[in-house]
Design an enzyme around this catalytic site. Structure first.
Site, PDB file in Angstrom:
ATOM      1  N   GLU A 125       0.839  -1.209   0.000  1.00 35.80           N
ATOM      2  CA  GLU A 125       0.000   0.000   0.000  1.00 35.80           C
ATOM      3  C   GLU A 125       0.867   1.250   0.000  1.00 35.80           C
ATOM      4  OE1 GLU A 125      -2.686  -0.181   3.316  1.00 35.80           O
ATOM      5  OE2 GLU A 125      -3.127  -2.297   2.975  1.00 35.80           O
ATOM      6  N   LYS A 127       2.165   4.548   1.664  1.00 34.52           N
ATOM      7  CA  LYS A 127       2.239   5.065   3.024  1.00 34.52           C
ATOM      8  C   LYS A 127       1.828   6.531   2.977  1.00 34.52           C
ATOM      9  CE  LYS A 127       4.831   5.050   7.282  1.00 34.52           C
ATOM     10  NZ  LYS A 127       4.475   6.392   7.692  1.00 34.52           N
ATOM     11  N   CYS A 440      22.828  44.707  12.463  1.00 39.47           N
ATOM     12  CA  CYS A 440      22.896  46.090  12.033  1.00 39.47           C
ATOM     13  C   CYS A 440      22.917  46.949  13.290  1.00 39.47           C
ATOM     14  CB  CYS A 440      21.664  46.407  11.194  1.00 39.47           C
ATOM     15  SG  CYS A 440      21.343  48.163  11.078  1.00 39.47           S
TER      16      CYS A 440
END
Ligand code: IVH
Length: 686
Positions: A125, A127, A440
């Site tokens: 299947e 997942k 800064c």
């Protein structure tokens, strides 16, 4: 003697192993919480799996040291408090993992060993990368939906589950064929197309976007208001039956899936039934190619022994079924080139390098920007403009540059250095030694830092401009009336414009202007604090005011003088120095003074009899609030701390003083009652 030595060596290594396990358990617990409870994954699945495997390997080697709270002993996650908790009648387990064909073959081998001479078929299947839930049907009618939670106990999300469009509220078989009780398990998720639409809409509304479909689905299911869940494009895919009464007569996984489909459930778009593990591998290769074209996100495949009889024979090993495993996809990486490296300035002035990439499709999305975090990371990777890099991404986390391919480096590749000037305001960029982040220094002036700077400047403990709250600030920025904090003092010149702001009448505009006017009369330490210099909180601002007495003296102080101030260490001294040497800051300060901000001229230098001492105030004082007591102590040079330690000089204990007083007594720290405190203040201040 000898054996003693041996046993103590043994002990210490046991301790080391236990410590290593503890560390891994704690890291995993932290990430589990981030993933399952907060829906905010903090590391990639691949990294999580790696840590998990490391812990498991240690535990296999030293089974006697396995710790009770190890995540290998239970399934991750815990129920959120806001929904009702429901204990699962049949625990919702998780799956073991394999990552390559060799590991897959070992999984098959273990099964063959336990089922000698039996033919094994595998149900393969997708997942699905969503959330596991359980649905209860009584006589065909949906009665309850529960999340997986920690596998033992989940949350009752029945209301939200009813809003998921493809979950049948009533099963579609004729009544006599419907079981009295049916518990179906499956995955809830948001298909890719719905996810993109959801994020586009969130962006347009200026709301937070989701990192990936899984988190969007988790967030939607956990909404307390089912209307929100209903507005999200959730979908459910069934993959198993946990209970059925009376018992069904199905004999395989694939038959169960088929039956679920006939009952009205949707099943994932691909599923295979194969005869050998080689065929499983073929499916895996096939689906890896097809993955981008699927309508939903998957993170691998789930391989299940098809026969229910064989499943029963195989049983479980602690938290995992022996009859199933997840075959996970590897984390995804792609090569691209770095077109540029730019520096972004955050609201607090931090400079962050961002690599602009030639757009590349990786892990289901196109990546064209990736953060490089800081200059240290640039050096560590040695990444240059023009380089070829591997960009790595798993479904759940932000992409990152994992590797630089030196062998592909062109001659024209450019080394990137930390800029000396801020890319936004051109103020000097500073980075004290020992700090990882550059900033800064134009805190007062820099457009990137504007909002934070203004908020701080007007706060009660700073210039105390009552009424200039966030809503005002945002409107003023929008009207382009505030470039920096000094512009606050020209707002009165824009009376008419202020009146255009929604819900601001004559009276509120006048109140604001009055409050601004009043704030001009202040105190030096408030002004220093209001400047928002990094590392300068209220206490330090007082210390600086006391030490230097005038703003001029403070602004022209050198590093050595700054360091002499109590409370100012090497790094803070550098921050202060850099702040007052950024040209734009000086301009803004001058503009503030020109606008008329003033404070009482210093009298004789304040005496600081409590210089550098650490004091604690606790309990209720009758004569003043705790804030005032703190301020008066600070004015005398004390540091006021929130907790008592052996370094505390004295504790001022008012009424109902609790644990802090106990602690002071235990540590033998001096204690004063309110009378003694007032007497002391009188003595110093009078
Ligand atoms: S069967 C005991 N089938 O994977 C076996 N699980 O790690 C129970 N998942 O929590 C799981 N797609 O959320 C199964 N086709 C699928 C699945 C699937 C996704 C998830 C599920 C579970 C996790 C196990």
């Amino acid at each position: 003697m000898r054996s003693d030595q041996n046993s103590s060596a043994q002990n210490s290594s046991d301790q080391e192993i236990a410590l290593q396990m503890r560390q891994l358990i704690q890291i995993l617990a932290k990430h589990n919480h981030a993933y399952y409870v907060m829906d905010q994954p903090s590391i990639s699945d691949a990294e999580y799996d790696q840590l998990f495997h490391q812990l498991k390997a240690l535990e296999q080697q030293y089974p006697e040291s396995i710790q009770n709270d190890s995540p290998t002993q239970k399934v991750g996650g815990e129920a959120l408090k806001k929904f009702q908790s429901i204990k699962h009648a049949v625990p919702m387990l998780s799956l073991g993992n394999v990552f390559n064909f060799d590991e897959l073959k070992s999984f098959d081998q273990r099964i063959q060993d336990r089922l000698p001479n039996q033919k094994v078929q595998y149900d393969v299947e997708l997942k699905l990368d969503g959330l596991a839930i359980s649905l209860w049907y009584k006589n065909g009618q949906l009665v309850q939906g529960v999340t997986r939670g920690d596998g033992e106990t989940g949350e009752d999300i029945s209301q939200n589950v009813r809003t998921v469009r493809n979950i049948p509220l009533q099963l579609t078989h004729s009544k006599d064929e419907l079981p009295e009780l049916l518990e179906v398990r499956g995955e809830v998720l948001i298909p890719k197309s719905g996810f993109e639409k959801l994020n586009r809409e969130a962006e347009q509304k200026g709301e937070k976007t989701f990192a990936n479909p899984r988190n969007a689905a988790a967030g939607s299911l956990r909404q307390l208001d089912p209307k929100i869940a209903a507005s999200r494009p959730l979908a459910f895919y069934a993959y198993g039956i946990a209970q059925c009464e009376p018992h069904h007569d199905l004999d395989s996984m694939s038959a169960s899936l088929h039956w679920l489909k006939t009952l009205g459930f949707e099943i994932a778009e691909r599923q295979w039934l194969v005869d050998s593990i080689e065929d499983v591998e073929n499916c895996y290769q096939e689906i890896m190619q097809e993955r981008p074209n699927l309508s939903v996100e998957i993170d691998g495949m789930v391989i299940k022994v098809d026969s229910l009889q064989q499943q029963k024979q195989l049983g479980f090993l602690s938290r995992e079924p022996r009859w199933a495993t997840a075959y996970k996809f590897p984390a995804q990486a792609a090569l691209t080139t770095v077109d540029n490296i730019e520096w972004q300035v955050g609201r607090t002035g931090t400079l962050t390098p961002v690599a602009r990439l030639k757009p590349v499709f990786v892990g289901g999305v196109t990546v064209s920007n990736v953060t490089l975090h800081n200059i240290g990371e640039i050096h560590r990777l040695d990444v240059r403009v023009g380089d070829t890099v591997s960009v790595y991404r798993t479904g759940d986390v932000i992409p990152k540059v994992e590797k630089v391919w030196q062998e592909f480096r062109p001659d024209t590749a450019q080394v990137v250095e930390l800029p000396s000037q801020c890319p936004v305001c051109e103020s000097p960029v500073v980075m004290p030694e020992g700090e990882a982040l550059a900033r800064c220094s134009g805190g007062l002036y820099c457009a990137a830092q504007r909002i934070e700077a203004i908020r701080h400047f007007v706060a009660r403990k700073a210039m105390d401009i009552e009424g200039l709250g966030d809503r005002w600030v945002e409107s003023l920025l929008h009207l382009e009336l505030l470039d920096n904090v000094a512009d606050i003092y020209s707002l009165h010149l824009h009376h008419e414009k202020l009146l255009t702001i929604d819900k601001m009448g004559e009276k509120s505009v006048q109140n604001l202007i009055d409050a601004i006017e009043q704030s001009k009369e202040t105190e030096l330490h408030r002004f220093i604090y209001a400047l928002g210099i990094r590392g300068v909180g209220e206490t330090t601002a007082r210390m600086l005011a006391n030490q230097f007495q005038t703003l001029d003296a403070l602004m022209s102080a050198d590093l050595e003088q700054l360091k002499k101030t109590p409370d100012v260490g090497d790094i803070t001294a550098e921050w202060i120095f850099d702040f007052f040497h950024a040209e734009h800051n000086i301009e803004v300060i001058q503009a503030l003074l020109d606008a008329g901000i003033h404070w009482a001229a210093p009298q004789a230098p304040t005496r600081q009899p409590l210089n550098g001492e650490s004091w604690v105030v606790t309990g209720t004082l009758a004569s003043m609030g705790r804030d005032e007591a703190t301020q008066r102590l600070q004015a005398l040079g004390a540091r006021v701390s929130g907790s008592v330690s052996s370094k505390t000089k004295c504790v001022v204990a008012g009424e109902k003083a609790g644990s802090k007083l106990d602690k002071a007594e235990k540590l033998g720290v001096a204690v004063m009652n309110e009378d003694q405190f007032l007497q002391m203040l009188g003595g110093f201040e009078g």
